[in-house]
Write an enzyme that holds these catalytic residues in place. Sequence first.
Site, PDB file in Angstrom:
ATOM      1  N   ARG A 149     -16.983 -18.060 -28.594  1.00 60.65           N
ATOM      2  CA  ARG A 149     -17.152 -17.584 -27.229  1.00 60.65           C
ATOM      3  C   ARG A 149     -16.024 -18.154 -26.373  1.00 60.65           C
ATOM      4  O   ARG A 149     -15.428 -19.190 -26.706  1.00 60.65           O
ATOM      5  CB  ARG A 149     -18.497 -18.031 -26.663  1.00 60.65           C
ATOM      6  N   LYS A 174     -24.270 -22.072 -26.753  1.00 59.35           N
ATOM      7  CA  LYS A 174     -25.389 -21.773 -25.852  1.00 59.35           C
ATOM      8  C   LYS A 174     -26.597 -22.623 -26.224  1.00 59.35           C
ATOM      9  O   LYS A 174     -26.748 -23.068 -27.360  1.00 59.35           O
ATOM     10  CB  LYS A 174     -25.758 -20.291 -25.934  1.00 59.35           C
ATOM     11  N   HIS A 243     -14.361 -11.563 -25.567  1.00 57.34           N
ATOM     12  CA  HIS A 243     -15.559 -11.258 -26.351  1.00 57.34           C
ATOM     13  C   HIS A 243     -15.288 -10.150 -27.372  1.00 57.34           C
ATOM     14  O   HIS A 243     -15.996 -10.054 -28.376  1.00 57.34           O
ATOM     15  CB  HIS A 243     -16.707 -10.877 -25.420  1.00 57.34           C
ATOM     16  N   ARG A 246     -14.471 -11.779 -30.519  1.00 59.39           N
ATOM     17  CA  ARG A 246     -15.703 -12.263 -31.169  1.00 59.39           C
ATOM     18  C   ARG A 246     -16.429 -11.106 -31.858  1.00 59.39           C
ATOM     19  O   ARG A 246     -16.892 -11.240 -33.000  1.00 59.39           O
ATOM     20  CB  ARG A 246     -16.599 -12.925 -30.120  1.00 59.39           C
ATOM     21  N   HIS A 269     -26.104 -17.280 -33.269  1.00 62.60           N
ATOM     22  CA  HIS A 269     -27.214 -16.537 -32.681  1.00 62.60           C
ATOM     23  C   HIS A 269     -28.538 -17.201 -33.052  1.00 62.60           C
ATOM     24  O   HIS A 269     -28.767 -17.520 -34.219  1.00 62.60           O
ATOM     25  CB  HIS A 269     -27.228 -15.089 -33.184  1.00 62.60           C
ATOM     26  N   TYR A 278     -24.364  -5.582 -35.031  1.00 62.20           N
ATOM     27  CA  TYR A 278     -23.131  -5.417 -35.800  1.00 62.20           C
ATOM     28  C   TYR A 278     -23.335  -4.556 -37.037  1.00 62.20           C
ATOM     29  O   TYR A 278     -22.368  -4.068 -37.616  1.00 62.20           O
ATOM     30  CB  TYR A 278     -22.552  -6.788 -36.162  1.00 62.20           C
TER      31      TYR A 278
END
Length: 300
Positions: A149, A174, A243, A246, A269, A278
Amino acid sequence: MTATAPGLPQEAEAYLQYLAGQRRASAHTLQAYRHELSRLHELAAGRDLLSLSAHDIRRFVAKLHAGGLQARSLARALSAWRGLFRWLLRAGRLDANPAQGVRPPRASKPLPRALSPDQAAALLDGKPDDILEVRDLAMFELFYSSGLRLAELAGLDLSGDFSVADGEVTVFGKRSKTRRVPVGSQAREALAAWLAVRPQLASQGETALFVGQRGARLSMGMIRNRLDRWAQLRGLPVHVHPHMLRHSFASHVLQSSGDLRAVQELLGHASISSTQIYTHLDFQHLAKVYDAAHPRAKKG
């Protein structure tokens, strides 16, 4: 006052009169509500609107959705229907609002845009012209190599807990989670070239891995601007943002490996559902390959 549409039930007409007279609704609002109430009347197929149940409303929503009506349009229809039934409920004509608990399907999220492998190669191939481009190439190779990120890349230090070492990059992601991701050979080469010249820019005592002309840590905005400039100089036909690199990392790894769980771990994630988008990108890639290569897929 509103003009009466042929066939619109008396309850619906009275509700529109209430909106026009008591609520001072605009002509545009009245027209929109009339459209949605006419749609409800059509779906009811002659049944009294006062007799409709929550099951009926759900069935109507399902029918409209199957017919191609999008989530936002369904939400507008339900809002108008709820308003009618709420008004009838207050007037003592109904015991319950049949549309109250009914929700439209969730709006589908647009698929993230990813570069093709050829576009990624075009972005990263070529030699940098100056020290800033040496730094930029290292940043963008690391972005694409490890699927970072923007905040994770900007927060990297020269050494310590969140840095690149032994072919891995450790980042603070995150939800305050730390993860380690492999760094590819080309990214390692670009980083080595940057580290060789970094002392020419970095202020004394600066801990950031990537620094600007003033010697301090690069901001996320500056990284974003440099990537945009870099992509334009290399003639890419799309706007490239951090992004997107990514997304490209995730899509290309999934195309090669087919291992969704591994991609989930690499991206950091918390839920596999976040990674599953994806699979749609991967299918788009396979569909294009099929259309281009299969003899029965080509149009005559």
